[in-house]
Design an enzyme around this catalytic site. Structure first.
Site, PDB file in Angstrom:
ATOM      1  N   ASN A  73     -15.984   6.505  -4.491  1.00 14.15           N
ATOM      2  CA  ASN A  73     -15.988   5.445  -5.494  1.00 14.15           C
ATOM      3  C   ASN A  73     -16.774   4.226  -4.990  1.00 14.15           C
ATOM      4  O   ASN A  73     -17.724   3.778  -5.642  1.00 14.15           O
ATOM      5  CB  ASN A  73     -14.539   5.075  -5.839  1.00 14.15           C
ATOM      6  N   ALA A  74     -16.382   3.692  -3.845  1.00 14.86           N
ATOM      7  CA  ALA A  74     -16.998   2.446  -3.360  1.00 14.86           C
ATOM      8  C   ALA A  74     -18.468   2.655  -2.979  1.00 14.86           C
ATOM      9  O   ALA A  74     -19.349   1.881  -3.394  1.00 14.86           O
ATOM     10  CB  ALA A  74     -16.200   1.904  -2.174  1.00 14.86           C
ATOM     11  N   GLY A  75     -18.765   3.690  -2.200  1.00  8.79           N
ATOM     12  CA  GLY A  75     -20.129   3.895  -1.684  1.00  8.79           C
ATOM     13  C   GLY A  75     -21.131   4.243  -2.774  1.00  8.79           C
ATOM     14  O   GLY A  75     -22.257   3.728  -2.770  1.00  8.79           O
ATOM     15  N   GLY A  77     -20.094   6.932   3.408  1.00  9.24           N
ATOM     16  CA  GLY A  77     -19.070   7.196   2.385  1.00  9.24           C
ATOM     17  C   GLY A  77     -19.748   7.159   1.035  1.00  9.24           C
ATOM     18  O   GLY A  77     -20.411   6.171   0.683  1.00  9.24           O
ATOM     19  N   LYS A 110       0.859  -1.190   0.000  1.00  5.66           N
ATOM     20  CA  LYS A 110       0.000   0.000   0.000  1.00  5.66           C
ATOM     21  C   LYS A 110       0.880   1.219   0.000  1.00  5.66           C
ATOM     22  O   LYS A 110       2.025   1.176   0.462  1.00  5.66           O
ATOM     23  CB  LYS A 110      -0.891   0.013   1.241  1.00  5.66           C
TER      24      LYS A 110
HETATM   25  P1  NAD Z   1     -13.213   7.954  -1.922  1.00  5.71           P
HETATM   26  O1  NAD Z   1     -12.191   8.960  -1.555  1.00  5.71           O
HETATM   27  O2  NAD Z   1     -13.690   7.877  -3.331  1.00  5.71           O
HETATM   28  O3  NAD Z   1     -14.521   8.143  -0.981  1.00  5.71           O
HETATM   29  C1  NAD Z   1     -14.472   8.211   0.414  1.00  5.71           C
HETATM   30  C2  NAD Z   1     -15.824   8.753   0.892  1.00  5.71           C
HETATM   31  O4  NAD Z   1     -15.880   8.644   2.321  1.00  5.71           O
HETATM   32  C3  NAD Z   1     -16.076  10.239   0.562  1.00  5.71           C
HETATM   33  O5  NAD Z   1     -17.416  10.370   0.125  1.00  5.71           O
HETATM   34  C4  NAD Z   1     -15.909  10.931   1.921  1.00  5.71           C
HETATM   35  O6  NAD Z   1     -16.672  12.136   2.037  1.00  5.71           O
HETATM   36  C5  NAD Z   1     -16.446   9.847   2.838  1.00  5.71           C
HETATM   37  N1  NAD Z   1     -16.121   9.999   4.248  1.00  5.71           N
HETATM   38  C6  NAD Z   1     -14.916  10.269   4.832  1.00  5.71           C
HETATM   39  N2  NAD Z   1     -15.071  10.341   6.179  1.00  5.71           N
HETATM   40  C7  NAD Z   1     -16.383  10.115   6.442  1.00  5.71           C
HETATM   41  C8  NAD Z   1     -17.179  10.048   7.621  1.00  5.71           C
HETATM   42  N3  NAD Z   1     -16.636  10.236   8.830  1.00  5.71           N
HETATM   43  N4  NAD Z   1     -18.507   9.795   7.507  1.00  5.71           N
HETATM   44  C9  NAD Z   1     -19.068   9.602   6.301  1.00  5.71           C
HETATM   45  N5  NAD Z   1     -18.370   9.632   5.134  1.00  5.71           N
HETATM   46  C10 NAD Z   1     -17.057   9.895   5.218  1.00  5.71           C
HETATM   47  O7  NAD Z   1     -12.622   6.551  -1.442  1.00  5.71           O
HETATM   48  P2  NAD Z   1     -13.012   5.076  -1.967  1.00  5.71           P
HETATM   49  O8  NAD Z   1     -12.068   4.704  -3.033  1.00  5.71           O
HETATM   50  O9  NAD Z   1     -14.481   4.993  -2.199  1.00  5.71           O
HETATM   51  O10 NAD Z   1     -12.592   4.211  -0.681  1.00  5.71           O
HETATM   52  C11 NAD Z   1     -13.444   4.086   0.459  1.00  5.71           C
HETATM   53  C12 NAD Z   1     -13.006   2.888   1.274  1.00  5.71           C
HETATM   54  O11 NAD Z   1     -13.057   1.727   0.453  1.00  5.71           O
HETATM   55  C13 NAD Z   1     -11.570   2.970   1.807  1.00  5.71           C
HETATM   56  O12 NAD Z   1     -11.492   2.313   3.058  1.00  5.71           O
HETATM   57  C14 NAD Z   1     -10.790   2.201   0.763  1.00  5.71           C
HETATM   58  O13 NAD Z   1      -9.546   1.703   1.257  1.00  5.71           O
HETATM   59  C15 NAD Z   1     -11.785   1.101   0.456  1.00  5.71           C
HETATM   60  N6  NAD Z   1     -11.536   0.421  -0.815  1.00  5.71           N
HETATM   61  C16 NAD Z   1     -11.589   1.114  -1.987  1.00  5.71           C
HETATM   62  C17 NAD Z   1     -11.327   0.442  -3.174  1.00  5.71           C
HETATM   63  C18 NAD Z   1     -11.407   1.127  -4.522  1.00  5.71           C
HETATM   64  O14 NAD Z   1     -11.263   0.439  -5.547  1.00  5.71           O
HETATM   65  N7  NAD Z   1     -11.659   2.425  -4.579  1.00  5.71           N
HETATM   66  C19 NAD Z   1     -11.019  -0.934  -3.162  1.00  5.71           C
HETATM   67  C20 NAD Z   1     -11.019  -1.616  -1.943  1.00  5.71           C
HETATM   68  C21 NAD Z   1     -11.275  -0.909  -0.779  1.00  5.71           C
END
Ligand code: NAD
Length: 415
Positions: A218-220, A215, A103
């Protein structure tokens, strides 16, 4: 509170207790193989220089090249990156893809930087890490607050530094530069396949079930879209600005369009009075069938776990539950589909992208999604079998599966 990395060590202890593997293996899985750190100066738009601290942790490569995303976040530190790297090694073993775990991260709030500043920061990261990465060595990807544009800048800088094209050095690239169809939605689609596999096994129908999502990145956001398409009712979503509640089901497409312009959810509610606005953390306590943490680690701790009202937790974030929270939820009878399985769709399609990058082949979306479905189902079945036969929770079962695969590889290598 225990750190994210201490939490990983606790999970490892539990898995070793149940699995009974060799103590050599345990020692190797407690410590990263390499830690690379650098401080680099970046020129800001006003001509001043600012220093940024950056990391790449390479945890274990017994099963293949190191693999893992790069995170831009103000709270990112070595402890966090170590834990995320370790979880990547476990995750790739659970999915049986030929990668190890790594990472990367930069301690920065990118929201305060212009595009030009982010580009120069991405290039500085690659200048620091070029000797340590490569298509057969370590393959980065996006994570929190990084995206395909940042991967495009990183790829270009790597290729400039090594003097040749190397599309397989980075995944999560734009399609025009050798990205894979289906990569941006892969983490969420893999989570949906995991949830579907669990519901099918327990004879439950997802139609009409209620969902809350923490969240909306991307994921949410993709999870909301894919689950709404399958007839689930998304009654609450949150980003870091606020939680929005709408019991009849939020308008997922409208929210995704809103977030595309980087606008906070709180501001959306100002224009849509039918939505109730609450503090972001209140999303944890919604009375729903499925809660999806898709933000950051340590969202549910011993202090708030007892207030969770969901029946099922689908972990799209990495490490959203502390060890203590996991125990409390287990006692409450909440089913947790753990991160190293539930969010592994992202790294699985990254693997497909890497294969396409090496062969020069291009797969259509249907092929990518069918292959992803098969990988997720196989991993789910293997974990569910261990959970049933050994009487352990899913999380311990995923770790036990990973340990047996890592142990085989390490024994064969004489490590
Ligand atoms: P991202 O930056 O696209 O989105 C993160 C979201 O979380 C944002 O909407 C942000 O406003 C929100 N957030 C932050 N703190 C918060 C809180 N206290 N309450 C509510 N919302 C909050 O990131 P992502 O890529 O979607 O990643 C999110 C999680 O998924 C991380 O833990 C990441 O490691 C994991 N993940 C992502 C991927 C991927 O392909 N993107 C793959 C595996 C795991």
């Amino acid at each position: 509170m225990t750190t994210f990395f201490e939490n990983y060590l606790g999970l490892l202890d539990r898995a070793f207790e149940a699995h009974g593997a060799s103590s050599d293996l345990k020692e190797q899985l407690k410590t990263p193989k390499h830690i690379h750190e650098a401080t680099k100066s970046v020129v800001m738009d006003d001509g001043t220089e600012r220093d940024f601290h950056m990391y790449r942790v390479q945890f274990n490569d017994a099963r293949g090249p190191f693999k893992g995303g790069i995170r831009f976040h103000p709270q990112t530190d070595l402890e966090e990156v170590k834990a995320l790297a370790a979880l990547m090694a476990i995750k790739c073993a659970v999915l049986n893809i030929p990668f190890g775990g790594a990472k990367g991260g930069i301690t920065v709030d990118p929201r305060g930087l212009s595009d030009g500043e982010q580009k120069r920061l991405a290039e500085a990261y690659i200048d620091a890490m070029t000797p340590h990465i490569g298509p057969d060595k370590d393959i980065p990807a996006p994570d929190v607050q990084t995206n395909e544009q940042i991967m495009a800048w990183m790829l270009t800088q790597y290729e400039r530094n090594v003097g040749m094209h190397a599309p397989a050095v980075i995944t999560g690239k734009p399609l025009a530069l050798g990205g894979s169809l289906g990569r941006s939605s892969a983490t969420s689609l893999g989570g949906v396949f995991t949830l579907e596999a669990y519901l099918a096994e327990t004879n439950q129908d997802m139609g009409g079930m209620t969902v809350a999502i923490q969240g909306f990145g991307n994921a949410g956001s993709y999870a909301a879209k894919l689950l709404a398409e399958r007839g689930m009712c998304i009654t609450a979503v949150a980003d870091s600005s606020a939680a929005l509640i709408y019991d009849q089901g939020v308008d997922v497409e409208a929210l995704i369009a809103w977030k595309k312009d980087h606008k906070p959810l709180r501001a959306f509610a100002a224009e849509h009075p039918e939505y109730t606005v609450m503090p972001a953390d209140s999303i944890l306590y919604r009375d729903v069938d499925v809660f999806i943490p898709a933000a950051l680690e340590n969202a549910i701790t011993k202090h708030n776990a007892a207030q969770v009202r969901a029946r099922i937790i689908l972990e799209l974030a990495n490490g959203p539950l502390t060890l203590e929270a996991d125990d409390i939820l287990e006692k409450m009878g909440v089913v947790v589909l753990p991160d190293v399985l539930a969010n592994a769709g992202g790294v699985t399609v990254s693997y497909f992208e890497w294969v396409q990058g090496r062969t020069g082949d291009r797969w259509d979306l249907q092929t990518v999604e069918e292959k992803l479905h098969q990988k997720m189902q196989d991993a789910y079945d293997a974990c569910a079998k261990i959970a049933k036969e050994r009487g352990v929770r899913f999380r311990t079962a995923t770790f036990m599966l990973a340990l047996s695969r890592l142990e085989t590889a390490m024994k064969l290598r004489g490590l």
